[in-house]
Write a protein that holds these residues in place. Structure first.
Motif, PDB file in Angstrom:
ATOM      1  N   ASP A 133       0.822  -1.206   0.000  1.00 34.22           N
ATOM      2  CA  ASP A 133       0.000   0.000   0.000  1.00 34.22           C
ATOM      3  C   ASP A 133       0.860   1.261   0.000  1.00 34.22           C
ATOM      4  N   SER A 134       1.916   1.244   0.781  1.00 35.30           N
ATOM      5  CA  SER A 134       2.788   2.416   0.864  1.00 35.30           C
ATOM      6  C   SER A 134       3.464   2.691  -0.469  1.00 35.30           C
ATOM      7  N   LEU A 135       3.925   1.643  -1.131  1.00 36.96           N
ATOM      8  CA  LEU A 135       4.626   1.829  -2.397  1.00 36.96           C
ATOM      9  C   LEU A 135       3.683   2.278  -3.501  1.00 36.96           C
ATOM     10  N   VAL A 136       2.491   1.715  -3.547  1.00 39.89           N
ATOM     11  CA  VAL A 136       1.507   2.137  -4.553  1.00 39.89           C
ATOM     12  C   VAL A 136       1.143   3.604  -4.350  1.00 39.89           C
ATOM     13  N   THR A 137       0.935   4.000  -3.101  1.00 38.98           N
ATOM     14  CA  THR A 137       0.597   5.398  -2.800  1.00 38.98           C
ATOM     15  C   THR A 137       1.749   6.327  -3.165  1.00 38.98           C
ATOM     16  N   LEU A 138       2.970   5.936  -2.832  1.00 39.67           N
ATOM     17  CA  LEU A 138       4.143   6.753  -3.145  1.00 39.67           C
ATOM     18  C   LEU A 138       4.275   6.959  -4.653  1.00 39.67           C
ATOM     19  N   VAL A 139       4.100   5.888  -5.422  1.00 39.83           N
ATOM     20  CA  VAL A 139       4.230   5.972  -6.877  1.00 39.83           C
ATOM     21  C   VAL A 139       3.179   6.914  -7.456  1.00 39.83           C
ATOM     22  N   GLY A 140       1.947   6.826  -6.947  1.00 37.68           N
ATOM     23  CA  GLY A 140       0.874   7.665  -7.476  1.00 37.68           C
ATOM     24  C   GLY A 140       1.006   9.135  -7.116  1.00 37.68           C
ATOM     25  N   ARG A 141       1.472   9.420  -5.915  1.00 39.76           N
ATOM     26  CA  ARG A 141       1.535  10.802  -5.443  1.00 39.76           C
ATOM     27  C   ARG A 141       2.874  11.470  -5.718  1.00 39.76           C
ATOM     28  N   HIS A 142       3.922  10.691  -5.719  1.00 39.10           N
ATOM     29  CA  HIS A 142       5.274  11.249  -5.899  1.00 39.10           C
ATOM     30  C   HIS A 142       6.062  10.334  -6.839  1.00 39.10           C
ATOM     31  N   TRP A 143       5.684  10.328  -8.115  1.00 36.66           N
ATOM     32  CA  TRP A 143       6.283   9.411  -9.076  1.00 36.66           C
ATOM     33  C   TRP A 143       7.789   9.647  -9.212  1.00 36.66           C
ATOM     34  N   GLY A 144       8.219  10.869  -9.020  1.00 42.48           N
ATOM     35  CA  GLY A 144       9.651  11.130  -9.074  1.00 42.48           C
ATOM     36  C   GLY A 144      10.396  10.357  -8.005  1.00 42.48           C
ATOM     37  N   VAL A 145       9.896  10.408  -6.768  1.00 36.77           N
ATOM     38  CA  VAL A 145      10.504   9.650  -5.675  1.00 36.77           C
ATOM     39  C   VAL A 145      10.281   8.158  -5.877  1.00 36.77           C
ATOM     40  N   SER A 155       9.890   6.452  -8.656  1.00 38.57           N
ATOM     41  CA  SER A 155      10.756   5.901  -9.703  1.00 38.57           C
ATOM     42  C   SER A 155      12.183   5.723  -9.186  1.00 38.57           C
ATOM     43  N   ARG A 156      12.590   6.594  -8.260  1.00 35.33           N
ATOM     44  CA  ARG A 156      13.912   6.452  -7.645  1.00 35.33           C
ATOM     45  C   ARG A 156      13.954   5.218  -6.757  1.00 35.33           C
ATOM     46  N   VAL A 157      12.881   4.953  -6.024  1.00 34.67           N
ATOM     47  CA  VAL A 157      12.813   3.764  -5.175  1.00 34.67           C
ATOM     48  C   VAL A 157      12.923   2.503  -6.027  1.00 34.67           C
ATOM     49  N   PHE A 158      12.234   2.498  -7.171  1.00 34.53           N
ATOM     50  CA  PHE A 158      12.295   1.325  -8.041  1.00 34.53           C
ATOM     51  C   PHE A 158      13.672   1.164  -8.669  1.00 34.53           C
ATOM     52  N   ALA A 159      14.335   2.255  -8.955  1.00 28.84           N
ATOM     53  CA  ALA A 159      15.699   2.163  -9.475  1.00 28.84           C
ATOM     54  C   ALA A 159      16.608   1.496  -8.454  1.00 28.84           C
ATOM     55  N   ASP A 160      16.442   1.867  -7.178  1.00 25.68           N
ATOM     56  CA  ASP A 160      17.242   1.251  -6.122  1.00 25.68           C
ATOM     57  C   ASP A 160      16.881  -0.223  -5.947  1.00 25.68           C
ATOM     58  N   LEU A 161      15.596  -0.534  -6.122  1.00 26.52           N
ATOM     59  CA  LEU A 161      15.117  -1.902  -5.910  1.00 26.52           C
ATOM     60  C   LEU A 161      15.522  -2.825  -7.050  1.00 26.52           C
TER      61      LEU A 161
END
Length: 344
Positions: free
Chosen positions: A145-157, A159-165
């Motif tokens: 839930d946290s990751l889906v919300t983060l992607v929707g509200r702050h795609w810039g951040v 996308s950075r999380v997914f790059a790290d992942l």
């Protein structure tokens, strides 16, 4: 492999256009679409092109973008149901024009498994990498839930999380490039919906009905899709061969690519060699067949020894003899060869 070698075409999945690209020559090897992809931008990536060249040697490599993503009607709505994902894959398989081999990676593995279960007459072999059967098992409910919300509200951040992942071993410049790639392929809204769909996919009820030869590969320290989920997929598909790989990168074109491609190429080619030369089953003793089945499950020499009540040295000797008789150079290649030759 130069960029101009890629030929992009379009087909239709219902009323939605699907962009698909081909390279190479030979029988079709269809690579499933990832949650975020772009045919043109992917092809500019030297690591991706190298992986494609190694994977698609002696094959016509077929790739596609899901409707609403990349070059497939990017202004249109995004497909999010498993049925629509399978429909898009089906349209590409039909466009390829003959029986195909499927390579499903990550969430694309769900569509590949569902298609193989429903259309065994159209699938020669199935290869799965970094796959899972039930998306809710990828992470806890709070984490999802946290990751889906983060992607929707702050795609810039996000996308950075997914790059790290996805790229834990990448340089800062490579991660910056992947961030730009994700944001070019998906808007924030589409990224949110696409990620939610990844977590919603569930193909557990299809796996026991898959009858085509199947190879499942998974990196032990994959940070995006847990290793245990790949083991679970292999355990659910009758006769599937599981090949554990070392590494942390989720994207198959990063890390030790040769170690990943080697058993895949053996698996894709072993069936044809077996049909030409005949099955080597008679060359293996009953004990060696027992050992080979455990090798195919990803067990080490020590684990095989405990399972069979023999010494680790004896287990190692059996594995060495098996590789010699099958004419292969690695445990993974032995397991893949045995699967397509009907030894398991």
């Amino acid at each position: 492999m130069p960029e101009q070698d890629q030929a992009v075409r379009f087909t239709d999945a219902g009323d939605r256009p699907v962009a698909w690209a081909t390279t190479g020559a030979g029988p079709p090897l269809v690579v499933g679409s990832w949650w975020c992809g772009h045919l043109e931008l992917d092809w500019r990536n030297a690591l991706f092109r190298r992986f494609s060249g190694l994977l698609g040697d002696h094959f016509t490599l077929v790739r596609y973008d899901r409707p609403g993503v990349g070059m497939s009607d990017p202004a249109g709505p995004l497909i999010t149901s498993l049925a629509d994902e399978v429909a898009a894959l089906s349209a590409v398989v039909d466009a390829a024009g003959e029986k195909v081999t499927l390579f499903g990676g990550s969430s694309g593995g769900c569509a590949a498994m569902a298609y193989a279960a429903a259309h065994p007459d159209r699938v020669e072999r199935l290869v799965l990498y970094g796959s899972y059967a039930r998306g809710t098992e990828i992470a806890t409910a709070d984490a999802r839930d946290s990751l889906v919300t983060l992607v929707g509200r702050h795609w810039g951040v996000g996308s950075r999380v997914f790059a790290d992942l996805f790229l834990p071993t990448a340089t800062p410049a490579e991660r910056d490039e992947f961030v730009r790639f994700q944001r070019a392929g998906l808007t924030a809204e589409k990224a949110e919906r696409s990620l939610a769909a990844v977590y919603a996919f569930d193909v557990r009820d299809r796996l026991a009905t898959i009858t085509v030869p199947t190879l499942v590969l998974h990196r032990r320290d994959d940070r995006a899709i847990p290793f245990a989920l790949g083991q679970d997929v292999a355990a659910r598909i009758p006769g599937a061969t599981f090949v554990p790989l070392d590494g942390t990168d989720h994207l198959p074109w990063r890390g030790d690519v040769e170690a990943l491609v080697r058993p895949v190429r053996e698996f894709l080619g072993a069936g044809r060699r077996a049909r030409r030369a005949g099955s080597p089953r008679h060359e293996l003793s009953d004990r060696e067949l027992d050992v080979l089945r455990l090798v195919a499950q990803g067990l080490s020499d020590q684990e095989i020894a405990r399972r069979l009540g023999i010494s680790a040295h004896t287990a190692h000797r059996h594995v060495s003899n098996i590789r010699g008789k099958l004419g292969v150079t690695s445990r993974a290649a032995a397991a893949a060869h045995a699967a397509t030759a009907g030894l398991l």
